[in-house]
Motif scaffolding. Structure first.
Motif, PDB file in Angstrom:
ATOM      1  N   ILE A   1       0.835  -1.201   0.000  1.00  0.00           N
ATOM      2  CA  ILE A   1       0.000   0.000   0.000  1.00  0.00           C
ATOM      3  C   ILE A   1       0.872   1.254   0.000  1.00  0.00           C
ATOM      4  CG2 ILE A   1      -1.685   1.339   1.353  1.00  0.00           C
ATOM      5  CD1 ILE A   1      -2.851  -1.167  -0.105  1.00  0.00           C
ATOM      6  N   THR A   2       1.940   1.242   0.785  1.00  0.00           N
ATOM      7  CA  THR A   2       2.859   2.379   0.814  1.00  0.00           C
ATOM      8  C   THR A   2       3.435   2.637  -0.576  1.00  0.00           C
ATOM      9  OG1 THR A   2       3.410   1.974   3.135  1.00  0.00           O
ATOM     10  CG2 THR A   2       4.971   3.299   1.875  1.00  0.00           C
ATOM     11  N   GLY A   3       3.762   1.567  -1.291  1.00  0.00           N
ATOM     12  CA  GLY A   3       4.262   1.708  -2.658  1.00  0.00           C
ATOM     13  C   GLY A   3       3.247   2.362  -3.574  1.00  0.00           C
ATOM     14  N   PHE A   4       1.981   1.992  -3.425  1.00  0.00           N
ATOM     15  CA  PHE A   4       0.926   2.606  -4.232  1.00  0.00           C
ATOM     16  C   PHE A   4       0.817   4.098  -3.944  1.00  0.00           C
ATOM     17  CE2 PHE A   4      -1.292  -1.747  -4.280  1.00  0.00           C
ATOM     18  CZ  PHE A   4      -0.722  -2.090  -5.494  1.00  0.00           C
ATOM     19  N   VAL A   5       0.905   4.469  -2.656  1.00  0.00           N
ATOM     20  CA  VAL A   5       0.827   5.879  -2.268  1.00  0.00           C
ATOM     21  C   VAL A   5       1.996   6.643  -2.883  1.00  0.00           C
ATOM     22  CG1 VAL A   5       0.984   7.487  -0.321  1.00  0.00           C
ATOM     23  CG2 VAL A   5      -0.481   5.473  -0.150  1.00  0.00           C
ATOM     24  N   GLU A   6       3.192   6.073  -2.791  1.00  0.00           N
ATOM     25  CA  GLU A   6       4.385   6.735  -3.339  1.00  0.00           C
ATOM     26  C   GLU A   6       4.305   6.902  -4.856  1.00  0.00           C
ATOM     27  OE1 GLU A   6       7.511   4.256  -1.814  1.00  0.00           O
ATOM     28  OE2 GLU A   6       7.417   5.188   0.175  1.00  0.00           O
ATOM     29  N   ASN A   7       3.607   6.004  -5.532  1.00  0.00           N
ATOM     30  CA  ASN A   7       3.452   6.089  -6.983  1.00  0.00           C
ATOM     31  C   ASN A   7       2.317   7.013  -7.407  1.00  0.00           C
ATOM     32  OD1 ASN A   7       5.571   4.333  -7.471  1.00  0.00           O
ATOM     33  ND2 ASN A   7       4.267   2.532  -7.485  1.00  0.00           N
ATOM     34  N   GLY A   8       1.578   7.558  -6.447  1.00  0.00           N
ATOM     35  CA  GLY A   8       0.508   8.488  -6.768  1.00  0.00           C
ATOM     36  C   GLY A   8      -0.787   7.834  -7.219  1.00  0.00           C
TER      37      GLY A   8
ATOM     38  N   LEU B   1      -5.937  -3.621   6.757  1.00  0.00           N
ATOM     39  CA  LEU B   1      -6.876  -2.971   5.835  1.00  0.00           C
ATOM     40  C   LEU B   1      -7.272  -1.578   6.337  1.00  0.00           C
ATOM     41  CD1 LEU B   1      -9.382  -5.751   4.709  1.00  0.00           C
ATOM     42  CD2 LEU B   1      -7.773  -4.496   3.271  1.00  0.00           C
ATOM     43  N   VAL B   2      -7.525  -1.465   7.632  1.00  0.00           N
ATOM     44  CA  VAL B   2      -7.911  -0.173   8.209  1.00  0.00           C
ATOM     45  C   VAL B   2      -6.763   0.819   8.079  1.00  0.00           C
ATOM     46  CG1 VAL B   2      -8.530   1.037  10.343  1.00  0.00           C
ATOM     47  CG2 VAL B   2      -9.643  -1.135   9.765  1.00  0.00           C
TER      48      VAL B   2
ATOM     49  N   LEU C   1      -4.196   5.718   2.621  1.00  0.00           N
ATOM     50  CA  LEU C   1      -4.633   6.192   1.306  1.00  0.00           C
ATOM     51  C   LEU C   1      -5.497   7.444   1.420  1.00  0.00           C
ATOM     52  CD1 LEU C   1      -5.211   2.707  -0.256  1.00  0.00           C
ATOM     53  CD2 LEU C   1      -3.721   4.465  -1.223  1.00  0.00           C
ATOM     54  N   ARG C   2      -6.357   7.477   2.393  1.00  0.00           N
ATOM     55  CA  ARG C   2      -7.218   8.655   2.570  1.00  0.00           C
ATOM     56  C   ARG C   2      -6.375   9.894   2.868  1.00  0.00           C
ATOM     57  NH1 ARG C   2     -11.696   8.376   7.066  1.00  0.00           N
ATOM     58  NH2 ARG C   2      -9.838   8.527   8.323  1.00  0.00           N
ATOM     59  N   ALA C   3      -5.328   9.730   3.690  1.00  0.00           N
ATOM     60  CA  ALA C   3      -4.439  10.845   4.011  1.00  0.00           C
ATOM     61  C   ALA C   3      -3.704  11.348   2.764  1.00  0.00           C
ATOM     62  CB  ALA C   3      -3.434  10.427   5.074  1.00  0.00           C
ATOM     63  N   ALA C   4      -3.536  10.482   1.765  1.00  0.00           N
ATOM     64  CA  ALA C   4      -2.866  10.849   0.514  1.00  0.00           C
ATOM     65  C   ALA C   4      -3.880  11.236  -0.566  1.00  0.00           C
ATOM     66  CB  ALA C   4      -2.004   9.687   0.034  1.00  0.00           C
TER      67      ALA C   4
ATOM     68  N   SER D   1      -6.279   9.528  -1.678  1.00  0.00           N
ATOM     69  CA  SER D   1      -6.546   8.360  -2.507  1.00  0.00           C
ATOM     70  C   SER D   1      -7.642   7.539  -1.843  1.00  0.00           C
ATOM     71  CB  SER D   1      -5.277   7.524  -2.680  1.00  0.00           C
ATOM     72  OG  SER D   1      -4.283   8.282  -3.338  1.00  0.00           O
ATOM     73  N   LYS D   2      -7.995   6.446  -2.471  1.00  0.00           N
ATOM     74  CA  LYS D   2      -9.142   5.675  -1.998  1.00  0.00           C
ATOM     75  C   LYS D   2      -8.822   4.182  -2.011  1.00  0.00           C
ATOM     76  CE  LYS D   2     -14.047   5.428  -3.141  1.00  0.00           C
ATOM     77  NZ  LYS D   2     -15.072   5.906  -4.053  1.00  0.00           N
ATOM     78  N   LEU D   3      -9.311   3.471  -1.013  1.00  0.00           N
ATOM     79  CA  LEU D   3      -9.199   2.014  -0.942  1.00  0.00           C
ATOM     80  C   LEU D   3     -10.597   1.432  -1.081  1.00  0.00           C
ATOM     81  CD1 LEU D   3      -7.212  -0.448  -0.001  1.00  0.00           C
ATOM     82  CD2 LEU D   3      -8.584  -0.312   2.055  1.00  0.00           C
ATOM     83  N   VAL D   4     -10.761   0.516  -2.018  1.00  0.00           N
ATOM     84  CA  VAL D   4     -12.030  -0.197  -2.181  1.00  0.00           C
ATOM     85  C   VAL D   4     -11.731  -1.689  -2.219  1.00  0.00           C
ATOM     86  CG1 VAL D   4     -13.237   1.697  -3.323  1.00  0.00           C
ATOM     87  CG2 VAL D   4     -12.007   0.026  -4.696  1.00  0.00           C
ATOM     88  N   LEU D   5     -12.721  -2.485  -1.898  1.00  0.00           N
ATOM     89  CA  LEU D   5     -12.558  -3.931  -1.826  1.00  0.00           C
ATOM     90  C   LEU D   5     -13.536  -4.622  -2.766  1.00  0.00           C
ATOM     91  CD1 LEU D   5     -12.609  -4.203   2.082  1.00  0.00           C
ATOM     92  CD2 LEU D   5     -10.598  -3.933   0.625  1.00  0.00           C
TER      93      LEU D   5
END
Length: 109
Positions: free
Chosen positions: A26-33, A55-56, A62-65, A67-71
């Motif tokens: 997840i951190t990698g996704f945030v760093e990639n925008g 997950l939480v 993601l919200r802080a960046a 961005s959004k997390l969906v399942l």
């Protein structure tokens, strides 16, 4: 150009042994925008409190960046865990990837 949607598909158990690797992903996704991360739980057979915690934390990260997390594709055990903990009210859950794609297309139009 950054990817707007990334799909992450863990498998097996999402528990204490895998939650750190999940957080790193997840951190990698945030760093990639990445703007939206779809976590496809189709191949997850078991989730415990550590997996739910991961997950939480991913949701908050993601919200802080902005961005959004969906399942999508949660099984009965995970659905019950979400309902018992109230997380079914927190996470946006799609029945499968197709439903997610349709929702995405509706928002783009």
């Amino acid at each position: 150009m950054t990817e707007q949607v990334q799909i992450f598909q863990p498998s097996g158990s999402l528990d204490a042994t895998k939650s750190q690797a999940f957080r790193q992903e997840i951190t990698g996704f945030v760093e990639n925008g990445t703007k939206i991360v779809l976590v496809d739980l189709k191949n997850v057979t078991f989730m415990d409190s550590s997996g739910l915690g991961a997950l939480v934390l991913a949701f908050k990260t993601l919200r802080a960046a902005n961005s959004k997390l969906v399942l999508c594709s949660i099984n009965e055990q995970i659905r019950i865990l979400f309902e018992l903990t109230g997380m079914d009210k927190v996470f946006e859950v799609f029945s499968d990837r197709d439903e997610f794609q349709k929702s995405l297309m509706t928002k783009i139009k």
